[in-house]
Design an enzyme around this catalytic site. Structure first.
Site, PDB file in Angstrom:
ATOM      1  N   VAL B  53       0.832  -1.199   0.000  1.00  0.00           N
ATOM      2  CA  VAL B  53       0.000   0.000   0.000  1.00  0.00           C
ATOM      3  C   VAL B  53       0.868   1.250   0.000  1.00  0.00           C
ATOM      4  O   VAL B  53       2.029   1.211   0.408  1.00  0.00           O
ATOM      5  CB  VAL B  53      -0.984   0.052   1.194  1.00  0.00           C
ATOM      6  CG1 VAL B  53      -2.037  -1.037   1.068  1.00  0.00           C
ATOM      7  CG2 VAL B  53      -0.273  -0.044   2.529  1.00  0.00           C
ATOM      8  N   GLU B  54       0.281   2.352  -0.444  1.00  0.00           N
ATOM      9  CA  GLU B  54       1.062   3.561  -0.714  1.00  0.00           C
ATOM     10  C   GLU B  54       1.579   4.275   0.524  1.00  0.00           C
ATOM     11  O   GLU B  54       2.405   5.177   0.402  1.00  0.00           O
ATOM     12  CB  GLU B  54       0.242   4.531  -1.571  1.00  0.00           C
ATOM     13  CG  GLU B  54      -0.894   5.184  -0.818  1.00  0.00           C
ATOM     14  CD  GLU B  54      -2.006   5.669  -1.715  1.00  0.00           C
ATOM     15  OE1 GLU B  54      -2.406   4.927  -2.620  1.00  0.00           O
ATOM     16  OE2 GLU B  54      -2.482   6.788  -1.490  1.00  0.00           O
ATOM     17  N   SER B  55       1.136   3.874   1.715  1.00  0.00           N
ATOM     18  CA  SER B  55       1.730   4.474   2.908  1.00  0.00           C
ATOM     19  C   SER B  55       3.107   3.884   3.183  1.00  0.00           C
ATOM     20  O   SER B  55       3.841   4.381   4.033  1.00  0.00           O
ATOM     21  CB  SER B  55       0.828   4.255   4.120  1.00  0.00           C
ATOM     22  OG  SER B  55       0.651   2.870   4.340  1.00  0.00           O
ATOM     23  N   GLY B  56       3.442   2.803   2.470  1.00  0.00           N
ATOM     24  CA  GLY B  56       4.760   2.201   2.607  1.00  0.00           C
ATOM     25  C   GLY B  56       4.748   0.842   3.272  1.00  0.00           C
ATOM     26  O   GLY B  56       5.795   0.248   3.509  1.00  0.00           O
ATOM     27  N   ASN B  84       6.414   6.244   3.432  1.00  0.00           N
ATOM     28  CA  ASN B  84       5.820   6.424   2.107  1.00  0.00           C
ATOM     29  C   ASN B  84       6.841   6.677   1.001  1.00  0.00           C
ATOM     30  O   ASN B  84       6.694   6.189  -0.119  1.00  0.00           O
ATOM     31  CB  ASN B  84       4.830   7.589   2.207  1.00  0.00           C
ATOM     32  CG  ASN B  84       4.321   8.039   0.870  1.00  0.00           C
ATOM     33  OD1 ASN B  84       4.780   9.046   0.340  1.00  0.00           O
ATOM     34  ND2 ASN B  84       3.381   7.308   0.324  1.00  0.00           N
TER      35      ASN B  84
END
Lengths: 320, 263
Positions: B53-56, B84
């Site tokens: 996911v794009e939060s890392g 991120n």
């Protein structure tokens, strides 16, 4: 003087009208809500704001008219409010200067600030209206000291002939406000879980206010330096604020408060309900302690993150 | 015995998403249907895929459905908690390395024939009738990654000209991305809606109907698309296996965070 402050003193000393203010956390995770509530109570305004993925924290500041200009990449209480409603209303009514960057660019800008870079060259945003449409015009930007004169500049890539790069401004941050799990009196911080952009903004800002779940001794936090995130000399104020991220999550400590977010979702629909909500949860309590008492011990206890899951689970139902 | 043959279009959409994921792929998921679909893929169709996911948060296997990409439900059940910016660097490097394993799900409010997506506003950007969240990670994702786009299928969403391009697709045809200095070997691969699946013609880069659901039809898709769309190559897709529907309802999303069970 030491770095341990009350929340009230930390905010009054380090957050001022007109600041370029950046807030840590990510939508519904580790947002420093106690600090935001205190800013609201004290009345600082005219912020140039950005935060990476924002949520109710910036929505309340925008809803109360405290933000002069907002660099946006995303703003939602994900899973509860798809688009923050006070932000939405302010933009739709033309009451907020807003500039759109992609999340990648905004996060990289904050990282670039932590590296002291003069500007940030990226391949991002091209082929989209993020490039073609500026939310804040050049003319408007020139009137506001703390906004760069250009959203970006497009230039030939000197290392890849025929290609272009987008040169983005690097923010000059006055104050960063973040919430962490653990800090010590000298300002050393330990973030558990995804650090998001919080280390970057702590390093890059002129002043950094940290709220924390617990304060341990300087010696204790040094026993495992590999777990630490921010050295003390990057921090100006350490504020003890257990549940300081409520209603958002704090990894390893507590989950988000669904009830609160649902209440906010409803309240943020109208001006009257929004005002009543703030009167109840922000202006109607004198400090974070009173806020916690208003929530009550049972409600807070139910949010406790369960080891093995990492979030709130009703363990009395497990195995039944 | 509960009835698992009475599937909803959302469940069909989730199953379609799941079937589009391959073993060995690294899949950028958000929340909502793509997450349900990806979780299903991991259980049934592609157990060796990796969700990020794009939060890392990298290589996630959530137990309970997360509501945000920053949710502790991802954070506590992943291989690595990156910030991120590492995620951003990873997707750029996947493109630099010329890999073909990264696939990403994005959504939005409007889409045009070339898969350009709007998630910013309806109407004039400077005086919008409706304002949305803004890009989030979607612009970066659509710059560097192959995408599968999730949309609800309505005429007002499938438009010849959208109000704002947040996430660039194929721009305006075969040379569109090159002209805009975007990676030319990346772009939208598929649009999954509640009526069917659209793919993009290799030459023209324009979307066409590839498959429709048993509850839909090519006529239904034509009726609900705001631009001309080729339906001549469309095939009827299979209804989902009841066991798969049971899995969605009882294991993946028992709290009905994203998919309501029909009464």
């Amino acid at each position: 003087m030491g770095k341990i402050y009350s929340l009230s003193d930390a905010i009054s000393e380090f957050v001022h009208d007109g600041d370029h203010l950046v807030i840590g956390g990510f939508t519904t995770d580790r947002k420093p809500y106690a600090a935001v509530d205190e800013i609201l109570r004290q009345g600082q305004k005219d912020f140039i704001g950005e935060s990476g993925p924002a949520g109710g924290d910036w929505d309340m500041l925008i809803g109360e008219g405290r933000v002069k200009a907002f660099n946006n990449c995303y703003i939602a209480n994900s899973g509860f409010t798809n688009v923050c409603r006070r932000f939405r209303k302010a933009v739709e009514e033309g009451r907020l200067l807003v500039e759109d960057y992609s999340q990648d660019v905004l996060m990289l800008q904050l990282h670039a600030a932590s590296l002291g870079l003069p500007y940030l060259p990226v391949r991002l945003m091209m082929g989209s209206d993020l490039v073609d449409k500026w939310g804040i015009s050049k003319e408007e930007r020139q009137k506001i000291d703390k906004l760069p004169n250009d959203k970006f500049v497009i230039q030939d890539d000197p290392f890849h002939p025929g290609h272009k790069v987008v040169l983005c401004p690097v923010p000059e941050i006055d104050t960063a406000v973040i919430h962490v799990q653990t800090a010590s009196p000298d300002g050393t911080c330990r973030i558990v879980g995804d650090e998001f952009h919080d280390v970057d903004i702590a390093v890059a800002s002129k002043h950094c206010v940290v709220t924390c779940e617990e304060i341990v001794s300087n010696e204790e936090i040094r026993r495992e330096p590999e777990k630490n995130s921010i050295p003390g000399f990057c921090v100006d104020a350490v504020v003890l604020a257990p549940y300081g991220a409520h209603p958002s999550q704090c990894y390893g400590r507590y989950d988000y408060d669904k009830e609160y977010f649902k209440e906010y979702d409803k309240a943020s629909r109208t001006d009257e309900d929004f005002k009543a909500f703030l009167d109840k949860w922000v202006y109607g309590v004198k400090d974070h302690g009173e806020y916690l008492n208003r929530l009550g011990a049972v409600r807070l206890a139910k949010l406790k993150a369960v080891p093995g899951f990492g979030y709130a689970v009703d363990m009395t139902k497990e195995g039944k | 015995m509960a009835d698992y043959t009475n599937y909803t279009n959302k469940e069909m959409q989730a199953v379609t998403i799941a079937k589009s994921i391959r073993d060995g792929q690294v899949v950028i998921v958000g929340t909502g249907l793509p997450l349900i679909g990806a979780s299903l893929a991991k259980r049934v169709y592609a157990p060796k895929c990796n969700l990020i996911v794009e939060s890392g948060l990298m290589d996630c296997s959530p137990i309970e459905v997360p509501r945000s990409v920053g949710d502790c439900r991802f954070m506590a059940h992943c291989a690595v908690q990156w910030p991120n910016i590492r995620f951003i660097g990873f997707e750029a490097n996947e493109w630099l390395h010329g890999t073909d394993r990264l696939i990403a799900f994005i959504g939005g409010a409007q889409i045009d024939p070339y898969g350009n997506v709007n998630s910013t506003c309806i109407g004039d950007y400077h005086h919008p009738a409706t304002r949305f969240t803004g890009s989030g990670g979607a612009n970066g994702i659509s710059t560097y990654s192959n995408t599968i786009i999730m949309m609800q299928h309505e005429k007002r969403r499938f438009m010849n000209q959208i109000d704002y391009v947040t996430s660039p697709g194929w721009i305006d045809g075969p040379d569109g991305r090159a002209k805009k200095h975007l990676p030319t070997n990346r772009g939208p691969q598929m649009v999954v809606t509640d009526r069917g699946v659209m793919k993009f013609d290799e030459k023209t880069k324009r979307m066409y109907l590839a498959g429709y659901y048993p509850t839909s039809s090519p006529e239904d898709v034509l009726e609900n698309t705001g631009f001309e769309i080729d339906v001549s190559k469309a095939v009827r897709l299979e209804a989902p296996d009841p066991e798969v529907i049971r899995m969605i309802r009882e294991e993946i999303d028992p709290g009905q965070a994203f998919i309501k069970v029909p009464q």
